[in-house]
Write a protein that holds these residues in place. Structure first.
Motif, PDB file in Angstrom:
ATOM      1  N   ILE A  34       1.015  -1.212   0.064  1.00 52.64           N
ATOM      2  CA  ILE A  34       0.156  -0.024   0.034  1.00 52.64           C
ATOM      3  C   ILE A  34       0.894   1.279   0.116  1.00 52.64           C
ATOM      4  CG2 ILE A  34      -1.462   1.429   1.375  1.00 52.64           C
ATOM      5  CD1 ILE A  34      -2.798  -1.401   2.370  1.00 52.64           C
ATOM      6  N   TYR A  35       1.972   1.312   1.056  1.00 50.38           N
ATOM      7  CA  TYR A  35       2.762   2.533   0.942  1.00 50.38           C
ATOM      8  C   TYR A  35       3.360   2.597  -0.363  1.00 50.38           C
ATOM      9  CZ  TYR A  35       7.019   5.044   1.885  1.00 50.38           C
ATOM     10  OH  TYR A  35       8.008   6.060   2.000  1.00 50.38           O
ATOM     11  N   VAL A  36       3.957   1.480  -1.168  1.00 53.98           N
ATOM     12  CA  VAL A  36       4.685   1.586  -2.172  1.00 53.98           C
ATOM     13  C   VAL A  36       3.956   2.262  -3.667  1.00 53.98           C
ATOM     14  CG1 VAL A  36       5.844   0.573  -4.077  1.00 53.98           C
ATOM     15  CG2 VAL A  36       6.568  -0.020  -1.771  1.00 53.98           C
ATOM     16  N   LEU A  37       2.679   1.552  -3.412  1.00 50.20           N
ATOM     17  CA  LEU A  37       1.540   1.778  -4.697  1.00 50.20           C
ATOM     18  C   LEU A  37       0.652   3.029  -4.408  1.00 50.20           C
ATOM     19  CD1 LEU A  37       0.474  -2.030  -5.215  1.00 50.20           C
ATOM     20  CD2 LEU A  37       2.220  -0.328  -6.550  1.00 50.20           C
ATOM     21  N   GLN A  38       0.555   3.588  -3.179  1.00 54.78           N
ATOM     22  CA  GLN A  38      -0.370   4.568  -2.935  1.00 54.78           C
ATOM     23  C   GLN A  38      -0.281   5.943  -3.929  1.00 54.78           C
ATOM     24  OE1 GLN A  38      -3.009   5.676  -1.602  1.00 54.78           O
ATOM     25  NE2 GLN A  38      -2.769   7.795  -1.734  1.00 54.78           N
ATOM     26  N   PRO A  39       1.155   6.317  -4.247  1.00 57.14           N
ATOM     27  CA  PRO A  39       1.420   7.479  -5.229  1.00 57.14           C
ATOM     28  C   PRO A  39       0.797   7.135  -6.542  1.00 57.14           C
ATOM     29  CG  PRO A  39       3.158   7.000  -4.152  1.00 57.14           C
ATOM     30  CD  PRO A  39       2.434   5.854  -3.986  1.00 57.14           C
ATOM     31  N   TYR A  40       0.341   5.775  -6.981  1.00 51.12           N
ATOM     32  CA  TYR A  40      -0.031   5.556  -8.272  1.00 51.12           C
ATOM     33  C   TYR A  40      -1.673   5.258  -8.223  1.00 51.12           C
ATOM     34  CZ  TYR A  40       4.832   5.006  -8.882  1.00 51.12           C
ATOM     35  OH  TYR A  40       6.341   5.149  -8.773  1.00 51.12           O
ATOM     36  N   ALA A  41      -2.217   5.177  -7.144  1.00 56.06           N
ATOM     37  CA  ALA A  41      -3.606   4.806  -6.996  1.00 56.06           C
ATOM     38  C   ALA A  41      -4.446   5.891  -7.707  1.00 56.06           C
ATOM     39  CB  ALA A  41      -4.072   4.543  -5.515  1.00 56.06           C
ATOM     40  N   GLY A  42      -4.157   7.100  -7.251  1.00 57.16           N
ATOM     41  CA  GLY A  42      -5.141   8.374  -8.309  1.00 57.16           C
ATOM     42  C   GLY A  42      -4.901   8.091  -9.804  1.00 57.16           C
ATOM     43  N   GLY A  43      -3.740   7.930 -10.273  1.00 59.50           N
ATOM     44  CA  GLY A  43      -3.417   7.752 -11.585  1.00 59.50           C
ATOM     45  C   GLY A  43      -4.067   6.588 -12.308  1.00 59.50           C
ATOM     46  N   ALA A  44      -4.150   5.651 -11.357  1.00 54.33           N
ATOM     47  CA  ALA A  44      -4.622   4.268 -12.038  1.00 54.33           C
ATOM     48  C   ALA A  44      -6.435   4.406 -11.979  1.00 54.33           C
ATOM     49  CB  ALA A  44      -4.436   3.104 -11.238  1.00 54.33           C
ATOM     50  N   ARG A  45      -6.861   5.245 -11.107  1.00 52.99           N
ATOM     51  CA  ARG A  45      -8.469   5.608 -11.234  1.00 52.99           C
ATOM     52  C   ARG A  45      -8.589   6.169 -12.410  1.00 52.99           C
ATOM     53  NH1 ARG A  45      -7.539   5.240  -5.501  1.00 52.99           N
ATOM     54  NH2 ARG A  45      -7.428   7.525  -5.390  1.00 52.99           N
ATOM     55  N   ALA A  46      -7.745   7.428 -12.727  1.00 52.44           N
ATOM     56  CA  ALA A  46      -7.910   8.146 -13.718  1.00 52.44           C
ATOM     57  C   ALA A  46      -7.876   7.514 -15.208  1.00 52.44           C
ATOM     58  CB  ALA A  46      -7.042   9.417 -13.556  1.00 52.44           C
ATOM     59  N   LEU A  47      -7.380   6.395 -15.194  1.00 47.74           N
ATOM     60  CA  LEU A  47      -7.327   5.721 -16.681  1.00 47.74           C
ATOM     61  C   LEU A  47      -8.568   5.408 -17.288  1.00 47.74           C
ATOM     62  CD1 LEU A  47      -4.449   3.186 -15.904  1.00 47.74           C
ATOM     63  CD2 LEU A  47      -4.426   5.399 -17.067  1.00 47.74           C
ATOM     64  N   ASP A  48      -8.579   5.105 -18.559  1.00 47.38           N
ATOM     65  CA  ASP A  48      -9.769   4.814 -19.365  1.00 47.38           C
ATOM     66  C   ASP A  48     -10.534   3.540 -18.648  1.00 47.38           C
ATOM     67  OD1 ASP A  48     -11.181   3.117 -21.454  1.00 47.38           O
ATOM     68  OD2 ASP A  48     -10.846   5.232 -22.555  1.00 47.38           O
TER      69      ASP A  48
END
Length: 195
Positions: free
Chosen positions: A23-37
């Motif tokens: 969770i700590y490592v992937l947290q910065p990418y969570a918002g970006g993943a939700r913004a994907l098509d």
């Protein structure tokens, strides 16, 4: 019994630490993943499946069709050009790779030719949206002979460009779909010799 209990407790603790670290490592990418098509995960899953099945990343990034038996290179080329013209996709060049290889090496090489197509207006909009999209230009269709003498047609699969990132603006999305459908139509019809 107490030893088993302690081993299970240690395994549980390690699992909690591993999840917390993930969770700590992937947290910065969570918002970006939700913004994907919305289709991004499907596109990447299909690509991953192809890579795992074939071991070939290039195979996972192309749309291809086998040319029907009995059709020769000339018939396929005529159909390619005619269908592209019908769809108002400009033929902006052809590169006879097998001839070039033979000229440079002096060795025989199976037929391989690259046809380049483009709609300049759509290309300009794509590059305005993302400079990296210029690497996709012009749209290429390859006619290639395999080791058994069978002809194949292929082009880049545009799904990652269309659905792999954030959703494209509506007008660009429609135009990108038009380009994708046009390339696939050109290939499908040329593979059947369907003028």
């Amino acid at each position: 019994m107490r030893v088993i209990w302690n081993v299970l407790a240690i395994i549980g603790l390690l699992a909690v630490i591993a999840v917390g670290y993930a969770i700590y490592v992937l947290q910065p990418y969570a918002g970006g993943a939700r913004a994907l098509d919305s289709q991004a995960t499907t596109v990447y899953a299909r690509m991953a499946r192809t890579v795992l099945e074939t071991g070939d990343m290039a195979e996972a990034t192309v749309y291809k069709r086998k040319v029907e038996e009995g059709l020769d290179v000339g018939e396929v080329e005529d159909t390619l050009r005619m269908v592209a013209n019908e769809l108002n996709i400009a033929n902006v060049g052809e590169m006879p790779m097998s001839e070039e290889v033979r000229n440079v090496t002096g060795e025989d090489f199976p037929f391989l030719k690259i046809y380049m197509f483009c709609d300049a207006r759509i290309a300009a909009q794509m590059v305005r949206h993302s400079q990296a999209m210029a690497a996709y230009l012009p749209c290429r269709i390859v006619l290639q002979e395999d080791e058994q003498g069978q002809l194949w047609l292929m082009t880049l699969n545009l799904d990652p460009m269309i659905h792999g990132g954030r959703p494209l603006p509506e007008e660009l999305y429609e135009q990108a779909l038009f380009v994708q459908e046009s390339l696939e139509t050109i290939i499908d019809r040329a593979a059947r010799g369907e003028f």
